[in-house]
Design an enzyme around this catalytic site. Structure first.
Site: not given
Length: 367
Positions: A169-170
């Protein structure tokens, strides 16, 4: 009584009044009742995200006045598809940094995009500085054909057709921060630790990327927050600093920073005072960010297709303030000078932040 029985009953009453003199009940023609039942059998309730029923009717006389400035049309998320006006040519590949496990999929992907699909591939300049890439012979043949950029100096607006993310997700959040206007469609492969936003598996990446290139992919539209930071000036006669504007995908956090005291934040909705927050801070998140810091602070998860903004207090002093959901812009005013905005803007401790305004951004992020 369900809706079908109610419609039959109304049809019976209307037909009785028509066939009987003086309005008294009379015999009902079987042919008309058969037509009503046949019509009801073909009745299907259409899907709607606004309410259980899309019929804008209240009783026999009440209606909703149509106003194009206020009515917002929300499509079924499953019906939104990706369409290209012309064949895509440029692709931005974002990989998780400092992760040796991502190097092999990265080399395999860029080699296929450059040689097999003849596409222009953009990568961050810091990616080529990784010395471990020299161990992959396939990467040497494509290294000279890659286009590089630096996030702090180069502008990618109107240069990228779509984005491919390799990581968690980062990595997708980093890709979103590179575009402060319209974001190209993002295709995120799950190769990291967190996978709330990365639904694709890398095993058959050729087939999945081809679906995107041919325009056969579904879209999930995600909204972002537009954060405008206005710095308080000590002297009104001096030139005021220009406001800082940035778009964020997850959330904006207004906290007390390094101060040991509680922060007092007045919450305004469209200029009207809602409540005062006394605690460690406040989280203003998108539906996408509802699964991040907000849910850890006790908020609920919101589907990304719901047009809403969630406001969540951080360790509030009052037990009466619970997470709330608002539909439009939110204006936050700080009563203290040591409030900072973390994550969205790099604010140093003791900065002169005075007001933070947050609003939903259109067009939303496409994935």
């Amino acid at each position: 009584m369900n809706e079908q029985d109610l419609m039959v009953a109304r049809a019976l009453a209307a037909e009785s009044r028509e066939n009987s003199p003086g309005g008294s009940p009379g015999p009902l023609r079987k042919t008309h009742l058969t037509k009503v039942i046949d019509k009801l059998q073909t009745f299907r309730r259409t899907r709607s995200l606004n309410a259980p029923s899309p019929i804008q009717q209240f009783g026999p006389c009440g209606r909703i006045m149509k106003n194009s400035a206020m009515v917002m049309q929300i499509q079924d998320p499953a019906s939104q598809r990706l369409t290209w006006y012309k064949p895509p040519l440029t692709v931005l590949v974002i990989k998780k940094v400092h992760d040796a496990q991502i190097l092999a999929p990265f080399v395999q992907l860029v080699h296929w995009l450059v040689h097999d699909k003849s596409m222009v591939v953009f990568v961050e300049a810091a990616v080529l500085d990784d010395t471990l890439l020299a161990e992959y012979g396939d990467f040497t043949s494509v290294k000279e054909r890659l286009m590089t950029f630096r996030a702090s100096t180069d502008d990618l607006t109107d240069k990228i057709d779509f984005i491919i993310c390799l990581g968690g997700d980062g990595t997708l959040l980093h890709a979103s921060s590179l575009f402060q206007q319209s974001v190209p469609p993002v295709m995120a492969f799950h190769l990291g630790s967190l996978g709330f936003l990365t639904p694709f598996e890398f095993n058959n990446f050729q087939e999945q990327v081809m679906n995107v290139l041919e325009g056969h992919a579904a879209l999930t539209l995600r909204s972002r927050l537009q954060c405008v930071v206005l710095r308080k000036s000590q002297d009104d006669n001096k030139d005021k600093k220009k406001p800082t504007t940035i778009l964020v995908l997850n959330e904006v956090v207004v906290d007390r920073g390094p101060s040991p005291y509680l922060s007092n934040i007045d919450l305004f909705l469209d200029g009207k005072h809602i409540t005062s927050v006394q605690g460690d801070g406040l989280i203003v998140s998108t539906p996408t960010g509802s699964t991040a810091y907000a849910v850890a602070a006790g908020a609920s998860m919101i589907h990304p297709s719901v047009p809403a903004i969630m406001v969540t207090p951080i360790c509030p002093h009052s037990l009466s303030f619970r997470p709330i959901v608002v539909p439009a812009g939110v204006e936050l005013k700080s009563l203290r000078d040591h409030v900072r905005v973390s994550g969205a803007v790099d604010m140093r401790p003791g900065s002169d932040l005075g007001l933070v305004r947050l609003a939903r951004r259109v067009p939303p992020l496409e994935r």
